[in-house]
Design an enzyme around this catalytic site. Sequence first.
Site, PDB file in Angstrom:
ATOM      1  CG  ASN A 141      -1.366   1.450   1.629  1.00 44.28           C
ATOM      2  OD1 ASN A 141      -2.229   1.827   0.319  1.00 44.28           O
ATOM      3  ND2 ASN A 141      -2.507   1.651   2.793  1.00 44.28           N
ATOM      4  CB  ILE A 142       2.660   3.600  -3.046  1.00 48.37           C
ATOM      5  CG1 ILE A 142       3.207   2.008  -2.966  1.00 48.37           C
ATOM      6  CG2 ILE A 142       3.650   4.484  -2.671  1.00 48.37           C
ATOM      7  CD1 ILE A 142       4.113   1.552  -3.848  1.00 48.37           C
ATOM      8  NE  ARG A 146       2.280   8.277   5.203  1.00 47.33           N
ATOM      9  CZ  ARG A 146       2.224   7.226   6.697  1.00 47.33           C
ATOM     10  NH1 ARG A 146       2.530   6.507   6.342  1.00 47.33           N
ATOM     11  NH2 ARG A 146       1.113   7.434   7.451  1.00 47.33           N
ATOM     12  CB  CYS A 166      13.738   3.220   2.473  1.00 44.77           C
ATOM     13  SG  CYS A 166      14.067   2.373  -0.003  1.00 44.77           S
TER      14      CYS A 166
END
Length: 228
Positions: A141-142, A146, A166
């Site tokens: 779920n991107i 954000r 990341c």
Amino acid sequence: MRQEAAAAATSLLLTQDARSRKDNHHHRPPPPPEDDDTDAMPPPSCTTILLRREGEEAAATEGEEPPQLLPPLNFAMVDHGVYRSGFPDASNLPFLESLRLRSVLYLCPEPYPDANQEFLRARGISLFQFGIDGSKEPFVNIPEDRIREALKVVLDTRNHPVLIHCKRGKHRTGCVVGCLRKLQRWCLTSVFDEYQRFAGAKARVSDLRFMELFDISSLKHLPASFSC
């Protein structure tokens, strides 16, 4: 007769004196060694030895090579003043210092490690964190909001040089960079090629779909070229 006796006595005395001199010559003690103040060196004192060792250690330290600059996993330059990578560990911090960063864009939800925070704080580097879950397919779920906020940080040149990272520098970082490329008017084929170059066999169809559908219209007013 008296003359002969006197001559005999004189001869005897001369013979005894010669023997005495000969004996003294054989038993004479050796002469003391001559002092030579010019060439003689006193034995080194403890202070001299310590100073010599300290000097040798200082010379050895001066001759040492500087520490190796080791970039983080998947490190690369995205554009002028923009970099990407995996998570930097302690061995990568000297390399990051050489980049003279102004900010770090962190895309994981986990708290930033204390050692890394202290490194940033000591050098006046700002930390921007936009936590994106790193779940694997089919549960990816991107959050588009954000990604959009992260892009605003990247597009603001006051934050440059900036490092985007990341955990592995593949998926979340790849999505942010891919959306940046769309703003830079890259074709989708080039965007996908760059993403796959870093993701390798771990490339996700969901990431490619997200980048393809990402709406850049709300960011078009922001400059996306950082050439010097």
